[in-house]
Design an enzyme around this catalytic site. Structure first.
Site, PDB file in Angstrom:
ATOM      1  N   SER A 590      39.052   3.199  31.320  1.00 17.82           N
ATOM      2  CA  SER A 590      39.138   4.625  31.599  1.00 17.82           C
ATOM      3  C   SER A 590      40.113   5.261  30.600  1.00 17.82           C
ATOM      4  CB  SER A 590      39.555   4.851  33.053  1.00 17.82           C
ATOM      5  OG  SER A 590      39.353   6.174  33.438  1.00 17.82           O
ATOM      6  N   ASP A 671      28.017   5.252  35.271  1.00 19.26           N
ATOM      7  CA  ASP A 671      29.315   5.897  35.138  1.00 19.26           C
ATOM      8  C   ASP A 671      29.064   7.359  34.779  1.00 19.26           C
ATOM      9  OD1 ASP A 671      31.836   6.798  34.650  1.00 19.26           O
ATOM     10  OD2 ASP A 671      32.328   5.324  33.118  1.00 19.26           O
ATOM     11  N   HIS A 703      31.869   3.535  37.216  1.00 19.38           N
ATOM     12  CA  HIS A 703      33.092   3.462  36.412  1.00 19.38           C
ATOM     13  C   HIS A 703      33.794   2.122  36.590  1.00 19.38           C
ATOM     14  CE1 HIS A 703      35.823   5.669  33.860  1.00 19.38           C
ATOM     15  NE2 HIS A 703      36.849   5.524  34.678  1.00 19.38           N
TER      16      HIS A 703
END
Length: 745
Positions: A590, A671, A703
């Site tokens: 991320s 995602d 994600h």
């Protein structure tokens, strides 16, 4: 003696682990029993919990609901029926749980000692969860569940829903998709009912949608659950997005109440009107509404800033549910920042005007206490239990607290903080009148009096892990006078005088932190047991070090945090003689993935033998494809067309011409926070430039990589990639070699 340092050799383990790990591997991590937070009965003598395991041999998951007898340490099976979930105590000997049924969801009730003799109190025609119970009268309970409601307000039932002939969807507003799914017309809602005794059995009344016709949705997706609402004998309190604002560009949520003196008696009639609680000057997210034990007062958390999901939570109390417009701001200040410089994440009411909070503090989720008497708001909360990561706090009838927690080496720990530990002072001071051992602080004494109930892994020893593997360092950061905290995780085979390659882990968020907590996705122990010294820093933007430190990342994505990481690497090189920085690798997901891409284009990238980016940002402008647009709008100081220079300044793609370090890119198709094109773009750059690179993708993950088989492949690919460049044996080759040797024996 730290909070998680005790080896619980005398306490039976709840988990029936079949092996004791000689080396902590991804298979052990992913197949080990995962235990939920504990749900104690009123005196804490028995604890309900659910546990699940995954078998890579059978490629199947098994789940159980069990009960722990605290005195004996022994556990018993409540049920292993497929689809059973969310066990609750109806009283100290009776269990209620949900069970999947053909019609939807069955509410089962039975004796804890003999749940095979349970019965169906009622069947709900749809899928529900997030059960909460409250005793209303003798033989009468109020029950709350949440589920999807159709536009008409009815509980959505997938089996009865009409199947469309076309797969097309038309949207005329933002939030086309969220996290990992496309948004539909159905919305989360809170449904209430009563359980009343009819003879010897309880019967469930018809469910009532409390939000019908209101345009409100609660719990709030994608992560809202029981922390978004609460019930008492006087009604319901919940949080919901402000319906007048676009949820993709605003974080503002409001606290709402639906209350009456005889609330549950009138459930079959029209409900009282929904009341929006006024919180003047606070335009951000409001969460964690909880009733006190008497069902008279309500506490909740709220943020000042709309569009900023990492603003500081501040504490508010509604002293009297009958006057919900009377709201008291605890520890408020004229500048609005509040005098307590921590951001609590949960609230638990105690007895005798005590109130408890969990909050991050220097890489730990700790427990704090204060007075709930709003006339004593000058006294900010006091730290009473320090670290690792407390996930759940339950009040027992004698005033003790039942804690569920974890740490870097322990995946589930139950403990009790006895009520007798607290001195009866109005300020809830907890410096105990106990003698200090050599080298102990008051915090250590507070931890020493905590009664340990059950360790799922015998303080990590089941995994072959120990607290001796963990250190902490602080180094000077980029900010004026700021210091950066980092966790250090050594191999269990660590020997003085030896040097070990560095695995530099960068966390996501960016407003997040590496904590003294367990993870099945990014677990430092897995990397350490490969032979790395793992260092996990919490640079500028991290939470748990004061709100100013968190806020400082705004407009600085590739600035101050990057400088902190450079200074951290230099500190390691100069001060940790056992770390071989010539064989360093760096990994992140991320925002951590963004930082890998940023590092790749800058000087620090040349210090590493290999990099790993998981679901990271490649191009800043691509964040316009994200669902929660308030996030880049806040962190990059404006919309793309309002501040194009700010968006461009920290764009990793601008420096793609410098990319040269071998790089593994991972990005999954579901995602929707950072779309898969980000991963493909980064991989394509590496390939075109001739940089050694790999691309790993999962069509069914978001994600995060959550499915056990996918997670195992993730670990295999990641460990093989970094091990090859760090001069360690590839993980899959080690596994084949050791399994081959074992089979030949």
């Amino acid at each position: 003696m730290r909070f998680f340092d005790l080896v619980l050799a005398l306490l039976p383990s709840v988990a029936s682990m079949t092996i004791r790990a000689n080396k902590f591997t991804p298979e052990i991590l992913l197949s080990a029993p995962r235990r939920s937070a504990g749900n104690p009965n009123s005196n804490g003598s028995k604890v309900l919990y659910s546990t699940s395991t995954y078998s890579f041999e059978e490629h199947a998951k098994a789940s159980e609901i069990r009960m722990l007898d605290v005195k004996s340490g022994e556990t018993s099976l409540i049920t292993n029926a497929e689809g059973a979930s969310e066990p609750q105590w109806l009283d100290d000997e009776t269990v209620l749980l949900l069970s999947e049924a053909k019609e939807g969801t069955s509410v089962k009730i039975g004796p804890a000692k003999d749940f095979e003799n349970s019965y169906d109190a009622g069947t709900i025609k749809g899928s529900v969860g997030n059960v909460k119970l409250v005793s209303v009268d003798d033989g009468v309970y109020g029950i709350a569940v949440t589920g999807k409601a159709t536009p008409s307000g009815d509980l959505y039932n997938e089996n009865e829903a009409k199947k469309p002939h076309s797969t097309g969807r038309v949207y005329d507003s933002l939030f086309v998709r969220h996290w990992d799914h496309y948004v539909t017309e159905n919305r989360n809602a809170i449904f209430l009912a009563t359980l009343k005794k009819d003879g010897s059995k309880f019967c469930l009344s018809e469910l009532k949608n409390t939000l019908k016709g209101s345009q409100l949705e609660s719990p709030i997706e994608p992560f809202g659950g029981t922390d978004h609402f609460d019930i008492s004998r006087h009604g319901l309190v919940f949080t919901a997005k402000d319906p007048e604002l676009d949820p993709a560009t605003h974080t503002k949520t409001n606290i709402y109440t639906i209350t009456a003196k005889n609330f549950w008696d009138g459930l079959s009639k029209d409900l009282p009107e929904i009341f929006k609680v006024p919180i003047h000057g606070f335009e951000g997210a409001s969460t964690s509404p909880v009733w006190d034990e008497d069902g008279e007062a309500i506490a909740f958390l709220s943020m000042r800033t709309d569009g900023y999901e990492a603003d500081k939570n501040q504490v508010f109390i509604i002293p009297d549910y009958a006057s919900p417009g009377w709201v008291v701001h605890l520890w408020g200040t004229e500048d609005g920042k509040g005098s307590w410089d921590r951001s609590p994440s949960s609230i638990t009411w105690g007895y005798n005007q005590k109130i408890y909070f969990t909050a991050e503090e220097a890489g730990r989720v700790s427990l704090w206490a204060s007075s709930s008497n709003f006339n004593e708001t000058t006294r900010t909360p006091h730290l009473i239990v320090k670290g690792g990561a407390i996930s759940s706090t339950r009040l027992l009838k004698d005033g003790s607290l039942f804690l569920s927690s974890a740490s870097l080496i322990e995946n589930s720990l139950y403990s009790i903080l006895p009520a007798s530990a607290f001195l009866e002072t109005s300020s809830v001071e907890t410096y105990y009148s106990l003698p200090l051992d050599d080298g102990e602080s008051e915090d250590d004494v507070a931890n020493r009096i905590t009664k340990y109930v059950s360790s799922n892994t015998r303080s990590g020893s089941t995994f072959g892990l120990s607290r001796k593997q963990i250190d902490e360092i602080w180094f000077e950061g980029a900010g004026n006078g700021s210091y950066v905290h980092a966790w250090v995780f050594k191999p269990s085979t660590f020997k003085k005088g030896h040097k070990y390659p560095l695995a530099y882990l960068i966390h996501g968020g960016p407003q997040g932190a590496w904590e003294d907590a367990w993870s099945t996705r990014w677990n430092p122990a897995v990397f350490a047991e490969q032979g790395y010294v793992v260092i996990a820093p919490n640079p500028t933007g991290s939470t748990g070090y004061g709100q100013d430190f968190t806020d400082a990342i705004r407009g600085q994505w590739g600035g101050l945090p990057y400088e902190d990481l450079v200074k951290g690497f230099e500190y390691i090189k100069e001060n940790l003689s056992y770390v071989d920085t010539e064989r360093s690798v760096a990994l992140g997901a991320s925002y951590g993935g963004y930082m890998m891409n940023w590092i790749q284009g800058h000087e620090l990238g040349r210090q590493f033998k290999a990099l790993v980016t998981h679901d990271g940002v490649f191009s800043m402008t691509a964040q316009m494809a994200s669902e929660e647009l308030y996030f880049p709008f806040h962190d990059l100081k404006g919309k793309l067309w309002e501040n194009p220079e700010g968006w461009s300044q920290w764009d990793p793609s601008r420096f793609a011409g410098n990319w040269a370090t071998p790089h593994l890119i991972i990005h999954s198709e579901k995602d929707y926070r950072l779309t898969m094109n980000e991963g493909l773009s980064a991989f394509n750059v590496l390939q075109v430039r001739g940089v050694p690179s790999q691309f790993l993708t999962f069509p069914d993950e978001n994600h995060w990589v959550l499915k056990p088989e996918n997670s195992l492949l993730w670990h295999e690919v990641v460990l093989d990639w970094i091990n090859e460049y760090a001069g360690l044996e590839k993980y899959t080759e080690w596994r084949a070699r050791t399994q081959g040797a074992a089979s030949s024996e």
